[in-house]
Write a protein that holds these residues in place. Structure first.
Motif, PDB file in Angstrom:
ATOM      1  N   ARG A  25      -9.798   8.087  14.009  1.00  6.72           N
ATOM      2  CA  ARG A  25     -11.087   8.696  13.655  1.00  6.72           C
ATOM      3  C   ARG A  25     -10.983  10.223  13.724  1.00  6.72           C
ATOM      4  N   LYS A  26     -10.404  10.748  14.783  1.00 10.55           N
ATOM      5  CA  LYS A  26     -10.325  12.199  14.995  1.00 10.55           C
ATOM      6  C   LYS A  26      -9.658  12.902  13.815  1.00 10.55           C
ATOM      7  N   TYR A  27      -8.603  12.312  13.288  1.00 12.99           N
ATOM      8  CA  TYR A  27      -7.850  12.933  12.194  1.00 12.99           C
ATOM      9  C   TYR A  27      -8.203  12.352  10.819  1.00 12.99           C
ATOM     10  N   SER A  28      -9.193  11.446  10.753  1.00 10.08           N
ATOM     11  CA  SER A  28      -9.620  10.822   9.488  1.00 10.08           C
ATOM     12  C   SER A  28      -8.431  10.293   8.701  1.00 10.08           C
ATOM     13  N   LEU A  29      -7.583   9.555   9.370  1.00 19.92           N
ATOM     14  CA  LEU A  29      -6.326   9.124   8.761  1.00 19.92           C
ATOM     15  C   LEU A  29      -6.494   8.118   7.629  1.00 19.92           C
ATOM     16  N   PHE A  30      -7.598   7.397   7.603  1.00 21.30           N
ATOM     17  CA  PHE A  30      -7.781   6.401   6.554  1.00 21.30           C
ATOM     18  C   PHE A  30      -8.579   6.934   5.372  1.00 21.30           C
ATOM     19  N   LEU A  31      -9.027   8.182   5.443  1.00 24.33           N
ATOM     20  CA  LEU A  31      -9.794   8.790   4.366  1.00 24.33           C
ATOM     21  C   LEU A  31      -8.915   8.934   3.126  1.00 24.33           C
ATOM     22  N   SER A  32      -9.341   8.359   2.015  1.00 22.48           N
ATOM     23  CA  SER A  32      -8.617   8.417   0.724  1.00 22.48           C
ATOM     24  C   SER A  32      -7.214   7.816   0.811  1.00 22.48           C
ATOM     25  N   LEU A  33      -7.016   6.881   1.715  1.00 25.18           N
ATOM     26  CA  LEU A  33      -5.696   6.272   1.866  1.00 25.18           C
ATOM     27  C   LEU A  33      -5.465   5.164   0.843  1.00 25.18           C
ATOM     28  N   ILE A  34      -6.499   4.380   0.586  1.00 27.31           N
ATOM     29  CA  ILE A  34      -6.379   3.231  -0.297  1.00 27.31           C
ATOM     30  C   ILE A  34      -6.877   3.611  -1.689  1.00 27.31           C
ATOM     31  N   ASP A  35      -6.149   3.151  -2.721  1.00 21.49           N
ATOM     32  CA  ASP A  35      -6.546   3.425  -4.094  1.00 21.49           C
ATOM     33  C   ASP A  35      -7.839   2.689  -4.436  1.00 21.49           C
ATOM     34  N   SER A  36      -8.373   2.978  -5.586  1.00 23.03           N
ATOM     35  CA  SER A  36      -9.648   2.387  -6.005  1.00 23.03           C
ATOM     36  C   SER A  36      -9.581   0.871  -6.159  1.00 23.03           C
ATOM     37  N   ASN A  37      -8.376   0.317  -6.292  1.00 20.60           N
ATOM     38  CA  ASN A  37      -8.254  -1.133  -6.429  1.00 20.60           C
ATOM     39  C   ASN A  37      -8.457  -1.850  -5.094  1.00 20.60           C
ATOM     40  N   GLY A  38      -8.418  -1.119  -3.986  1.00 24.32           N
ATOM     41  CA  GLY A  38      -8.682  -1.690  -2.669  1.00 24.32           C
ATOM     42  C   GLY A  38      -7.524  -2.454  -2.063  1.00 24.32           C
ATOM     43  N   ILE A  39      -6.379  -2.421  -2.705  1.00 22.06           N
ATOM     44  CA  ILE A  39      -5.216  -3.159  -2.215  1.00 22.06           C
ATOM     45  C   ILE A  39      -4.378  -2.269  -1.311  1.00 22.06           C
ATOM     46  N   VAL A  40      -4.068  -2.781  -0.132  1.00 17.90           N
ATOM     47  CA  VAL A  40      -3.205  -2.054   0.806  1.00 17.90           C
ATOM     48  C   VAL A  40      -1.765  -2.436   0.475  1.00 17.90           C
ATOM     49  N   SER A  41      -0.972  -1.437   0.115  1.00 17.27           N
ATOM     50  CA  SER A  41       0.412  -1.686  -0.286  1.00 17.27           C
ATOM     51  C   SER A  41       1.367  -0.881   0.590  1.00 17.27           C
ATOM     52  N   GLU A  42       2.644  -1.088   0.355  1.00 21.92           N
ATOM     53  CA  GLU A  42       3.651  -0.298   1.073  1.00 21.92           C
ATOM     54  C   GLU A  42       3.501   1.182   0.741  1.00 21.92           C
ATOM     55  N   GLN A  43       3.017   1.492  -0.460  1.00 15.10           N
ATOM     56  CA  GLN A  43       2.768   2.886  -0.820  1.00 15.10           C
ATOM     57  C   GLN A  43       1.668   3.488   0.051  1.00 15.10           C
ATOM     58  N   SER A  44       0.671   2.662   0.392  1.00 13.92           N
ATOM     59  CA  SER A  44      -0.401   3.123   1.286  1.00 13.92           C
ATOM     60  C   SER A  44       0.174   3.468   2.649  1.00 13.92           C
ATOM     61  N   LEU A  45       1.071   2.615   3.145  1.00 11.15           N
ATOM     62  CA  LEU A  45       1.705   2.860   4.439  1.00 11.15           C
ATOM     63  C   LEU A  45       2.572   4.115   4.381  1.00 11.15           C
ATOM     64  N   ASP A  46       3.311   4.282   3.295  1.00 13.09           N
ATOM     65  CA  ASP A  46       4.131   5.491   3.137  1.00 13.09           C
ATOM     66  C   ASP A  46       3.257   6.747   3.108  1.00 13.09           C
ATOM     67  N   LYS A  47       2.123   6.671   2.405  1.00 12.85           N
ATOM     68  CA  LYS A  47       1.202   7.807   2.326  1.00 12.85           C
ATOM     69  C   LYS A  47       0.663   8.149   3.713  1.00 12.85           C
ATOM     70  N   LEU A  48       0.295   7.124   4.485  1.00  7.65           N
ATOM     71  CA  LEU A  48      -0.198   7.346   5.850  1.00  7.65           C
ATOM     72  C   LEU A  48       0.876   8.009   6.698  1.00  7.65           C
ATOM     73  N   ARG A  49       2.085   7.512   6.608  1.00  6.58           N
ATOM     74  CA  ARG A  49       3.183   8.082   7.406  1.00  6.58           C
ATOM     75  C   ARG A  49       3.458   9.532   7.028  1.00  6.58           C
ATOM     76  N   LEU A  50       3.395   9.844   5.742  1.00 14.68           N
ATOM     77  CA  LEU A  50       3.605  11.231   5.306  1.00 14.68           C
ATOM     78  C   LEU A  50       2.473  12.133   5.802  1.00 14.68           C
ATOM     79  N   ASN A  51       1.249  11.639   5.736  1.00 10.89           N
ATOM     80  CA  ASN A  51       0.109  12.425   6.225  1.00 10.89           C
ATOM     81  C   ASN A  51       0.239  12.705   7.720  1.00 10.89           C
TER      82      ASN A  51
END
Length: 107
Positions: A25-51
Motif C-alpha cells: 500500500r505504501k508504495y502503491s505497487l499494484f497501481l497500473s500493474l495489470i493490463d486492461s484485460n485483467g489477466i495476471v501474467s508472468e509479464q505482470s510479475l516481471d513489471k512488479l519486480r522491475l518497479n
C-alpha cells in the motif's frame, strides 16, 4: 500472517505478513500493474519486480521494502499464479484495513 497459494496444485505456499501488505500500500505497487484485460501474467510479475528494483535504488534503505522483496516478490515459488493470489489477498486486506484519512491543516 496469511498464506497464499503459489501454484495450481496447492503444493507450494508463500507467507505474507500484514507488514508486507502495508508496504504494498505504501508504495502503491499494484497501481497500473495489470493490463486492461485483467489477466495476471508472468509479464505482470516481471513489471512488479522491475518497479520494486527501481524503488530500491532510488529510496533510502527501507527494511519493510527489502523484507517484502525477500519474503514475497522474489520468493523462489512466486509465479503469476501466486501474484494473482497476492493481489486478491491485498484487495481483501485493504478493504478490511482502510487507510486513515489525513486531515488537511489550514496554516
Amino acid at each position: 500472517m496469511s498464506k497464499i497459494q503459489a501454484n495450481k496444485s496447492g503444493s507450494r505456499w508463500i507467507e505474507v505478513s500484514d507488514e508486507n501488505l502495508s508496504t504494498i500500500r505504501k508504495y502503491s505497487l499494484f497501481l497500473s500493474l495489470i493490463d486492461s484485460n485483467g489477466i495476471v501474467s508472468e509479464q505482470s510479475l516481471d513489471k512488479l519486480r522491475l518497479n520494486v528494483r527501481s524503488l530500491l535504488t532510488s529510496v533510502a534503505t527501507d527494511k519493510a521494502l527489502l523484507d517484502l522483496c525477500i519474503d514475497v516478490i522474489y520468493h523462489k515459488d512466486m509465479k503469476a499464479f501466486g501474484l494473482d493470489k497476492l493481489i486478491r489477498l491485498y484487495d481483501s486486506w485493504a478493504e478490511a484495513n482502510p487507510e486513515p484519512v489525513q486531515e488537511e491543516s489550514n496554516a
